[in-house]
Design a protein around this motif. Structure first.
Motif, PDB file in Angstrom:
ATOM      1  N   VAL A  64       2.869   3.292 -26.531  1.00 24.28           N
ATOM      2  CA  VAL A  64       3.504   2.771 -25.488  1.00 24.28           C
ATOM      3  C   VAL A  64       2.455   3.103 -24.190  1.00 24.28           C
ATOM      4  CG1 VAL A  64       5.373   2.430 -23.908  1.00 24.28           C
ATOM      5  CG2 VAL A  64       5.634   2.863 -26.294  1.00 24.28           C
ATOM      6  N   THR A  65       2.039   2.149 -23.484  1.00 25.91           N
ATOM      7  CA  THR A  65       1.258   2.485 -22.140  1.00 25.91           C
ATOM      8  C   THR A  65       2.045   2.005 -20.949  1.00 25.91           C
ATOM      9  OG1 THR A  65      -0.863   1.732 -23.499  1.00 25.91           O
ATOM     10  CG2 THR A  65      -0.850   2.073 -21.219  1.00 25.91           C
ATOM     11  N   ALA A  66       2.229   3.034 -20.403  1.00 23.35           N
ATOM     12  CA  ALA A  66       3.393   2.507 -19.089  1.00 23.35           C
ATOM     13  C   ALA A  66       2.499   2.733 -18.032  1.00 23.35           C
ATOM     14  CB  ALA A  66       4.364   3.800 -18.992  1.00 23.35           C
ATOM     15  N   PHE A  67       2.473   1.599 -17.011  1.00 26.66           N
ATOM     16  CA  PHE A  67       1.561   1.648 -15.602  1.00 26.66           C
ATOM     17  C   PHE A  67       2.624   1.947 -14.609  1.00 26.66           C
ATOM     18  CE2 PHE A  67       0.017  -1.456 -19.108  1.00 26.66           C
ATOM     19  CZ  PHE A  67      -1.493  -0.908 -18.851  1.00 26.66           C
ATOM     20  N   PHE A  68       1.913   2.587 -13.781  1.00 25.62           N
ATOM     21  CA  PHE A  68       2.702   2.991 -12.426  1.00 25.62           C
ATOM     22  C   PHE A  68       2.516   2.100 -11.268  1.00 25.62           C
ATOM     23  CE2 PHE A  68       1.823   6.805 -14.845  1.00 25.62           C
ATOM     24  CZ  PHE A  68       3.159   7.179 -15.282  1.00 25.62           C
ATOM     25  N   ASP A  69       1.797   0.829 -11.553  1.00 26.85           N
ATOM     26  CA  ASP A  69       1.390   0.097 -10.292  1.00 26.85           C
ATOM     27  C   ASP A  69       2.287  -1.200 -10.433  1.00 26.85           C
ATOM     28  OD1 ASP A  69       0.427  -1.063 -12.679  1.00 26.85           O
ATOM     29  OD2 ASP A  69      -1.471  -1.332 -11.873  1.00 26.85           O
ATOM     30  N   GLY A  70       3.382  -1.039 -10.979  1.00 27.10           N
ATOM     31  CA  GLY A  70       4.369  -2.295 -11.038  1.00 27.10           C
ATOM     32  C   GLY A  70       4.155  -3.202 -12.205  1.00 27.10           C
ATOM     33  N   GLU A  91       0.657  -1.146   0.004  1.00 25.81           N
ATOM     34  CA  GLU A  91      -0.159  -0.020   0.024  1.00 25.81           C
ATOM     35  C   GLU A  91       0.874   1.238  -0.005  1.00 25.81           C
ATOM     36  OE1 GLU A  91      -3.035   2.308   2.968  1.00 25.81           O
ATOM     37  OE2 GLU A  91      -2.931   0.300   3.258  1.00 25.81           O
ATOM     38  N   LEU A  92       1.909   1.176   0.717  1.00 25.78           N
ATOM     39  CA  LEU A  92       2.765   2.323   0.948  1.00 25.78           C
ATOM     40  C   LEU A  92       3.325   2.567  -0.582  1.00 25.78           C
ATOM     41  CD1 LEU A  92       4.181   4.515   2.512  1.00 25.78           C
ATOM     42  CD2 LEU A  92       5.944   2.867   3.068  1.00 25.78           C
ATOM     43  N   ARG A  93       3.959   1.791  -1.142  1.00 27.43           N
ATOM     44  CA  ARG A  93       4.234   1.727  -2.625  1.00 27.43           C
ATOM     45  C   ARG A  93       3.397   2.265  -3.511  1.00 27.43           C
ATOM     46  NH1 ARG A  93       8.652  -0.693  -5.135  1.00 27.43           N
ATOM     47  NH2 ARG A  93       8.500  -0.441  -7.601  1.00 27.43           N
ATOM     48  N   SER A  94       2.109   1.890  -3.440  1.00 34.45           N
ATOM     49  CA  SER A  94       1.299   2.558  -4.424  1.00 34.45           C
ATOM     50  C   SER A  94       0.956   3.828  -4.075  1.00 34.45           C
ATOM     51  CB  SER A  94      -0.245   1.940  -4.072  1.00 34.45           C
ATOM     52  OG  SER A  94       0.075   0.676  -4.674  1.00 34.45           O
ATOM     53  N   ARG A  95       1.075   4.413  -2.638  1.00 32.76           N
ATOM     54  CA  ARG A  95       0.962   5.779  -2.323  1.00 32.76           C
ATOM     55  C   ARG A  95       1.936   6.728  -2.872  1.00 32.76           C
ATOM     56  NH1 ARG A  95      -2.947   7.111   1.572  1.00 32.76           N
ATOM     57  NH2 ARG A  95      -4.271   5.349   2.677  1.00 32.76           N
ATOM     58  N   VAL A  96       3.060   5.946  -2.908  1.00 29.55           N
ATOM     59  CA  VAL A  96       4.275   6.919  -3.276  1.00 29.55           C
ATOM     60  C   VAL A  96       4.096   6.888  -4.723  1.00 29.55           C
ATOM     61  CG1 VAL A  96       6.816   6.695  -3.577  1.00 29.55           C
ATOM     62  CG2 VAL A  96       5.977   6.203  -1.444  1.00 29.55           C
ATOM     63  N   ASN A  97       3.802   5.952  -5.421  1.00 27.95           N
ATOM     64  CA  ASN A  97       3.823   5.929  -6.943  1.00 27.95           C
ATOM     65  C   ASN A  97       2.565   7.018  -7.201  1.00 27.95           C
ATOM     66  OD1 ASN A  97       5.615   4.078  -7.749  1.00 27.95           O
ATOM     67  ND2 ASN A  97       4.118   2.266  -7.651  1.00 27.95           N
ATOM     68  N   SER A  98       1.537   6.834  -6.484  1.00 29.79           N
ATOM     69  CA  SER A  98       0.598   8.200  -6.791  1.00 29.79           C
ATOM     70  C   SER A  98       0.983   9.601  -6.707  1.00 29.79           C
ATOM     71  CB  SER A  98      -0.659   7.852  -5.758  1.00 29.79           C
ATOM     72  OG  SER A  98      -1.781   9.016  -5.980  1.00 29.79           O
ATOM     73  N   ILE A  99       1.737   9.649  -5.721  1.00 31.51           N
ATOM     74  CA  ILE A  99       2.340  10.940  -5.462  1.00 31.51           C
ATOM     75  C   ILE A  99       3.192  11.486  -6.541  1.00 31.51           C
ATOM     76  CG2 ILE A  99       3.915  12.668  -3.826  1.00 31.51           C
ATOM     77  CD1 ILE A  99       2.673  10.854  -1.455  1.00 31.51           C
ATOM     78  N   THR A 100       4.082  10.420  -6.754  1.00 32.79           N
ATOM     79  CA  THR A 100       5.092  10.540  -7.682  1.00 32.79           C
ATOM     80  C   THR A 100       4.526  11.068  -9.337  1.00 32.79           C
ATOM     81  OG1 THR A 100       6.913   9.512  -6.782  1.00 32.79           O
ATOM     82  CG2 THR A 100       7.145   9.860  -9.207  1.00 32.79           C
ATOM     83  N   ARG A 101       3.672  10.312  -9.701  1.00 34.41           N
ATOM     84  CA  ARG A 101       3.079  10.445 -11.028  1.00 34.41           C
ATOM     85  C   ARG A 101       2.396  11.932 -11.194  1.00 34.41           C
ATOM     86  NH1 ARG A 101      -0.389   5.836  -9.694  1.00 34.41           N
ATOM     87  NH2 ARG A 101      -2.705   6.736  -9.584  1.00 34.41           N
ATOM     88  N   ARG A 102       1.797  12.333 -10.189  1.00 39.54           N
ATOM     89  CA  ARG A 102       1.056  13.432  -9.923  1.00 39.54           C
ATOM     90  C   ARG A 102       1.884  14.667  -9.907  1.00 39.54           C
ATOM     91  NH1 ARG A 102      -4.597  13.271  -8.571  1.00 39.54           N
ATOM     92  NH2 ARG A 102      -5.344  11.275  -8.240  1.00 39.54           N
ATOM     93  N   SER A 103       3.083  14.364  -9.468  1.00 40.10           N
ATOM     94  CA  SER A 103       4.014  15.387  -9.352  1.00 40.10           C
ATOM     95  C   SER A 103       4.614  15.555 -10.808  1.00 40.10           C
ATOM     96  CB  SER A 103       5.261  15.085  -8.244  1.00 40.10           C
ATOM     97  OG  SER A 103       5.965  14.001  -8.855  1.00 40.10           O
ATOM     98  N   HIS A 104       4.475  14.699 -11.650  1.00 37.49           N
ATOM     99  CA  HIS A 104       5.100  14.801 -12.982  1.00 37.49           C
ATOM    100  C   HIS A 104       3.670  15.138 -13.967  1.00 37.49           C
ATOM    101  CE1 HIS A 104       9.063  13.940 -12.643  1.00 37.49           C
ATOM    102  NE2 HIS A 104       8.826  13.058 -11.838  1.00 37.49           N
ATOM    103  N   GLY A 105       2.502  15.419 -13.279  1.00 39.76           N
ATOM    104  CA  GLY A 105       1.388  15.762 -14.210  1.00 39.76           C
ATOM    105  C   GLY A 105       0.634  14.830 -14.789  1.00 39.76           C
TER     106      GLY A 105
END
Length: 238
Positions: free
Chosen positions: A133-139, A108-122
């Motif tokens: 290319v479709t890139a996913f941020f959930d691993g 869960e912590l990893r998903s929260r970090v990924n959410s914050i990071t991807r939002r910081s990049h728009g």
């Protein structure tokens, strides 16, 4: 994924580190003196996405304020033993991105970090589309022209650094630091070149347009680029 961890209680530190490692995160324990150092160094390429996980201590708000005053945009997550609305509000107002009551599972912590990071990049969604290319941020592994492209753990980390900043040049040093950690004197050029070559080959083989998504910008690094509209139209007609 490297994550700075401040937990001064020795009895709690090991458990938190084990949980982070179970989610394939690499904790970097830090001490209180860290926040009295040159925090501006965190703004170097490759460090700005590295999250902080901070224990609730009397110095918490000062530590968060120090990071933000130094211009650090790194994700900051607070972990506390008990919910306290007033203290949570103070941490968030100081610049924290999230405030959690432990114990919390590493996944869960990893998903929260990924959410914050991807939002910081728009990127608000769980994925980003760049051409075919479709890139996913959930691993999950990326899809190219509808085909799943298998990447190793390090290939995935490098790929994510490039696609999060699609259209921008990412230096080899930034990629190395993001994947391996701080390393001023490491011979990282050859290592990164090898991984980039492997990732480029896998993506190019799957891309129907024939577009080479990963560009080498000599003397500067690499760029993940979008194919021209006519190439995409040609791919769609294949």
């Amino acid at each position: 994924m490297h994550i700075y961890l401040y937990e001064p209680r020795a009895g709690r530190l090991k458990g938190v580190m084990d949980e982070l490692r179970s989610a394939k995160m690499r904790p970097v324990p830090i001490q209180a003196a860290f926040f009295r150092g040159e925090l501006g160094l965190l703004n170097r390429g490759g460090h700005e996405d590295r999250p902080f996980l901070l224990a609730d201590t009397p110095d918490l708000v000062d530590q968060i304020s120090a990071l933000r005053a130094a211009g650090c945009s790194n994700p900051v997550i607070v972990m506390r033993d008990f919910r306290n609305s007033r203290d949570t509000a103070a941490a968030l107002d100081a610049g924290a991105d999230d405030d959690l009551v432990i114990p919390i599972k590493g996944v869960e912590l990893r998903s929260r970090v990924n959410s914050i990071t991807r939002r910081s990049h728009g990127h608000a969604a769980e994925s980003v589309q760049v051409g075919e290319v479709t890139a996913f941020f959930d691993g999950r592994d990326p899809e190219v022209s509808g085909q799943i492209v298998k990447l190793s753990r390090r290939e995935h980390a490098i790929f994510q650094q490039l696609v999060l900043q699609a259209g921008k040049v990412v230096s080899k040093g930034a990629i190395y630091d993001a994947v391996y950690g701080m390393a001023e004197d490491q011979p990282f050029d050859k290592v990164i070149d090898v991984y980039i070559c492997k990732i480029r080959k896998k993506i190019d083989q799957a891309a129907l347009s024939g577009h080479h998504y990963i560009e080498t910008v000599h003397g500067r690094g690499y760029k993940f680029s979008t194919p021209a509209p006519e190439m995409m139209a040609q791919a769609g007609g294949m």
